[in-house]
Enzyme design. Structure first.
Site, PDB file in Angstrom:
ATOM      1  N   TYR A   1      34.327  -0.966  26.378  1.00 25.37           N
ATOM      2  CA  TYR A   1      34.654   0.227  27.170  1.00 25.37           C
ATOM      3  C   TYR A   1      35.195   1.268  26.192  1.00 25.37           C
ATOM      4  O   TYR A   1      36.390   1.505  26.115  1.00 25.37           O
ATOM      5  CB  TYR A   1      35.680  -0.130  28.242  1.00 25.37           C
ATOM      6  CG  TYR A   1      35.802   0.867  29.381  1.00 25.37           C
ATOM      7  CD1 TYR A   1      34.822   0.943  30.369  1.00 25.37           C
ATOM      8  CD2 TYR A   1      36.901   1.712  29.473  1.00 25.37           C
ATOM      9  CE1 TYR A   1      34.951   1.830  31.431  1.00 25.37           C
ATOM     10  CE2 TYR A   1      37.032   2.605  30.539  1.00 25.37           C
ATOM     11  CZ  TYR A   1      36.052   2.647  31.505  1.00 25.37           C
ATOM     12  OH  TYR A   1      36.170   3.530  32.554  1.00 25.37           O
TER      13      TYR A   1
ATOM     14  N   ALA B   1      32.256  19.078  37.092  1.00 28.38           N
ATOM     15  CA  ALA B   1      33.717  19.076  36.977  1.00 28.38           C
ATOM     16  C   ALA B   1      34.214  19.244  35.545  1.00 28.38           C
ATOM     17  O   ALA B   1      35.406  19.173  35.300  1.00 28.38           O
ATOM     18  CB  ALA B   1      34.285  17.806  37.596  1.00 28.38           C
TER      19      ALA B   1
ATOM     20  N   TYR C   1      31.197   3.824  43.995  1.00 29.84           N
ATOM     21  CA  TYR C   1      32.428   3.797  44.773  1.00 29.84           C
ATOM     22  C   TYR C   1      32.572   5.048  45.645  1.00 29.84           C
ATOM     23  O   TYR C   1      33.128   4.986  46.743  1.00 29.84           O
ATOM     24  CB  TYR C   1      33.632   3.632  43.845  1.00 29.84           C
ATOM     25  CG  TYR C   1      33.806   2.217  43.347  1.00 29.84           C
ATOM     26  CD1 TYR C   1      33.693   1.145  44.241  1.00 29.84           C
ATOM     27  CD2 TYR C   1      34.088   1.937  42.022  1.00 29.84           C
ATOM     28  CE1 TYR C   1      33.855  -0.161  43.805  1.00 29.84           C
ATOM     29  CE2 TYR C   1      34.258   0.623  41.578  1.00 29.84           C
ATOM     30  CZ  TYR C   1      34.134  -0.414  42.478  1.00 29.84           C
ATOM     31  OH  TYR C   1      34.299  -1.717  42.048  1.00 29.84           O
TER      32      TYR C   1
ATOM     33  N   LEU D   1      39.644   6.952  40.872  1.00 25.95           N
ATOM     34  CA  LEU D   1      39.276   5.581  40.507  1.00 25.95           C
ATOM     35  C   LEU D   1      39.560   5.361  39.037  1.00 25.95           C
ATOM     36  O   LEU D   1      39.141   6.168  38.196  1.00 25.95           O
ATOM     37  CB  LEU D   1      37.774   5.362  40.743  1.00 25.95           C
ATOM     38  CG  LEU D   1      37.261   4.977  42.130  1.00 25.95           C
ATOM     39  CD1 LEU D   1      37.919   3.701  42.621  1.00 25.95           C
ATOM     40  CD2 LEU D   1      37.463   6.075  43.128  1.00 25.95           C
TER      41      LEU D   1
ATOM     42  N   TYR E   1      40.336   2.148  35.765  1.00 27.83           N
ATOM     43  CA  TYR E   1      39.884   0.831  35.323  1.00 27.83           C
ATOM     44  C   TYR E   1      40.918   0.235  34.373  1.00 27.83           C
ATOM     45  O   TYR E   1      41.544   0.949  33.594  1.00 27.83           O
ATOM     46  CB  TYR E   1      38.517   0.977  34.618  1.00 27.83           C
ATOM     47  CG  TYR E   1      37.871  -0.339  34.245  1.00 27.83           C
ATOM     48  CD1 TYR E   1      37.819  -1.397  35.148  1.00 27.83           C
ATOM     49  CD2 TYR E   1      37.318  -0.521  32.984  1.00 27.83           C
ATOM     50  CE1 TYR E   1      37.237  -2.596  34.810  1.00 27.83           C
ATOM     51  CE2 TYR E   1      36.723  -1.728  32.626  1.00 27.83           C
ATOM     52  CZ  TYR E   1      36.690  -2.759  33.547  1.00 27.83           C
ATOM     53  OH  TYR E   1      36.104  -3.956  33.209  1.00 27.83           O
TER      54      TYR E   1
HETATM   55  P1  NAD Z   1      28.764   6.319  40.041  1.00 30.36           P
HETATM   56  O1  NAD Z   1      27.618   6.498  39.107  1.00 30.36           O
HETATM   57  O2  NAD Z   1      28.474   6.056  41.467  1.00 30.36           O
HETATM   58  O3  NAD Z   1      29.750   7.559  39.998  1.00 30.36           O
HETATM   59  C1  NAD Z   1      29.965   8.395  38.906  1.00 30.36           C
HETATM   60  C2  NAD Z   1      29.576   9.787  39.345  1.00 30.36           C
HETATM   61  O4  NAD Z   1      30.091  10.764  38.460  1.00 30.36           O
HETATM   62  C3  NAD Z   1      28.065   9.997  39.392  1.00 30.36           C
HETATM   63  O5  NAD Z   1      27.702  10.404  40.699  1.00 30.36           O
HETATM   64  C4  NAD Z   1      27.849  11.132  38.400  1.00 30.36           C
HETATM   65  O6  NAD Z   1      26.803  11.980  38.791  1.00 30.36           O
HETATM   66  C5  NAD Z   1      29.192  11.829  38.465  1.00 30.36           C
HETATM   67  N1  NAD Z   1      29.506  12.722  37.341  1.00 30.36           N
HETATM   68  C6  NAD Z   1      29.449  12.453  36.012  1.00 30.36           C
HETATM   69  N2  NAD Z   1      29.820  13.539  35.316  1.00 30.36           N
HETATM   70  C7  NAD Z   1      30.142  14.502  36.218  1.00 30.36           C
HETATM   71  C8  NAD Z   1      30.592  15.845  36.113  1.00 30.36           C
HETATM   72  N3  NAD Z   1      30.779  16.420  34.920  1.00 30.36           N
HETATM   73  N4  NAD Z   1      30.800  16.558  37.239  1.00 30.36           N
HETATM   74  C9  NAD Z   1      30.616  15.983  38.453  1.00 30.36           C
HETATM   75  N5  NAD Z   1      30.191  14.720  38.621  1.00 30.36           N
HETATM   76  C10 NAD Z   1      29.951  13.990  37.506  1.00 30.36           C
HETATM   77  O7  NAD Z   1      29.631   5.136  39.387  1.00 30.36           O
HETATM   78  P2  NAD Z   1      31.011   4.449  39.792  1.00 30.36           P
HETATM   79  O8  NAD Z   1      31.106   3.270  38.896  1.00 30.36           O
HETATM   80  O9  NAD Z   1      31.121   4.244  41.245  1.00 30.36           O
HETATM   81  O10 NAD Z   1      32.102   5.505  39.312  1.00 30.36           O
HETATM   82  C11 NAD Z   1      33.039   6.136  40.152  1.00 30.36           C
HETATM   83  C12 NAD Z   1      34.438   5.999  39.564  1.00 30.36           C
HETATM   84  O11 NAD Z   1      34.806   4.619  39.607  1.00 30.36           O
HETATM   85  C13 NAD Z   1      34.542   6.430  38.105  1.00 30.36           C
HETATM   86  O12 NAD Z   1      35.770   7.084  37.896  1.00 30.36           O
HETATM   87  C14 NAD Z   1      34.549   5.099  37.370  1.00 30.36           C
HETATM   88  O13 NAD Z   1      35.159   5.168  36.102  1.00 30.36           O
HETATM   89  C15 NAD Z   1      35.363   4.277  38.351  1.00 30.36           C
HETATM   90  N6  NAD Z   1      35.322   2.823  38.152  1.00 30.36           N
HETATM   91  C16 NAD Z   1      34.145   2.151  38.130  1.00 30.36           C
HETATM   92  C17 NAD Z   1      34.126   0.768  37.926  1.00 30.36           C
HETATM   93  C18 NAD Z   1      32.816   0.007  37.905  1.00 30.36           C
HETATM   94  O14 NAD Z   1      32.792  -1.143  37.476  1.00 30.36           O
HETATM   95  N7  NAD Z   1      31.722   0.583  38.387  1.00 30.36           N
HETATM   96  C19 NAD Z   1      35.332   0.070  37.765  1.00 30.36           C
HETATM   97  C20 NAD Z   1      36.540   0.770  37.795  1.00 30.36           C
HETATM   98  C21 NAD Z   1      36.521   2.151  37.983  1.00 30.36           C
END
Ligand code: NAD
Length: 286
Positions: free
Chosen positions: A182, A74, A16, A170, A172
């Protein structure tokens, strides 16, 4: 003057964060990203070698430019918080200034200010364990990486955010209704993130005229989601049961985020906005 955005949580072109970066770039914003330190090397190498060129394409045919990639972890606010084993870990030792405080200082030094802050990161080491089997340290790690990380980012970036700016994260739906699978405290972390969105909207609104919203996104087969294990099942469930019978594209979440941080949404703050093909409105499986 164009807007400037800092997007934390971009390490490939599937998630995302990447889609939000593209939507903001298409709307004319300058893009800075924060990339998790252990993923930094491969992300920068892939970017440089043109591996993402196809997905950098914007609607007008130009390629999204990333003005600068900042290393970021972070879960650490300042250098004093970093344990010795992390400091000396070879995946971290090659980078500097990657705590939240230092990242904000670096952005200030390089660019002076930002208008948009995006939090698109989460991590829960025990996500595959049911909450009932989650350890204290696993639970706290999920909260630290997925909830407090947003508090910390806003805390440190707010002083360099221009009045009228906005932030987005973001979340969920597992925060409000039970989604078996989850686990590890990730459902708890998302509940905290949504509650914090309301409180921080008040505080950042009063302090800096900054809006704070969160998008409750439907399932996407990102890298992070694949680590959870049941994402294909959730995508299929959504396709079969949501009011809109179509795949949910990351770009649709990107576009909603671009709207929410734009002046078009100037009266929207403290909200959890669903971008999920409407799945959240259903009470029974079809
Ligand atoms: P993604 O893997 O693209 O993004 C997650 C990112 O977090 C990765 O780039 C990872 O390197 C980074 N990360 C993890 N720990 C970290 C830290 N300590 N410091 C800095 N960066 C860190 O996956 P995504 O699914 O696009 O996730 C993005 C957001 O969307 C998250 O908050 C996730 O919970 C949320 N989300 C995802 C979904 C889904 O189905 N994919 C649904 C709802 C919400």
């Amino acid at each position: 003057r164009g807007k400037r955005a800092f997007i934390a949580g971009v390490a490939d072109d599937n998630g995302y964060g990447w889609a939000i970066a593209k939507a903001l770039a298409a709307a004319g914003a300058e893009i800075l990203v924060g990339t998790w330190v252990p993923a930094l090397n491969i992300f920068e190498t892939s970017l440089r070698r043109g591996k993402f060129d196809e997905s950098r394409k914007l609607p007008d045919g130009s390629l999204m430019e990333i003005a600068k990639v900042y290393p970021l972890d972070a879960v650490y606010d300042s250098p004093e918080d970093v344990p010795e084993d992390v400091k000396t870990n070879k995946r971290y030792a090659g980078s500097t200034k990657w705590t939240v405080k230092e990242a904000a200082e670096s952005v200030k030094e390089d660019f002076g200010s930002i208008d948009i802050l995006v939090h698109s990161l989460a991590n829960g080491p025990e996500v595959t364990k049911p909450l009932l089997e989650t350890s204290r340290s696993g639970y706290l790690a999920a909260m630290s990486a997925s909830s407090y990380s947003f508090v910390s980012l806003l805390q440190h970036f707010l002083p360099i955010m221009n009045s009228g700016g906005a932030s987005i994260s973001l979340t969920y739906i597992a925060s409000e209704r039970t989604i078996p699978g989850y686990g590890g405290g990730m459902s708890s972390a998302k509940a905290a993130l949504e509650s914090d969105t309301r409180v921080l909207a008040f505080e950042a609104g009063r302090k800096g005229n900054i809006r704070v919203n969160t998008i409750s996104a439907g399932p996407l087969g990102s890298r992070a989601a694949k680590a959870i294990g049941f994402i294909e099942k959730m995508i299929e469930y959504s396709y079969v049961n949501a009011p809109l019978e179509k795949e949910l594209l990351a770009d649709e979440v990107g576009n909603a985020a671009a709207f929410l941080v734009s002046p078009l949404a100037s009266a929207i703050t403290g909200s959890t906005v669903y971008v999920d093909n409407g799945l959240n409105t259903m009470a029974i499986a079809v």
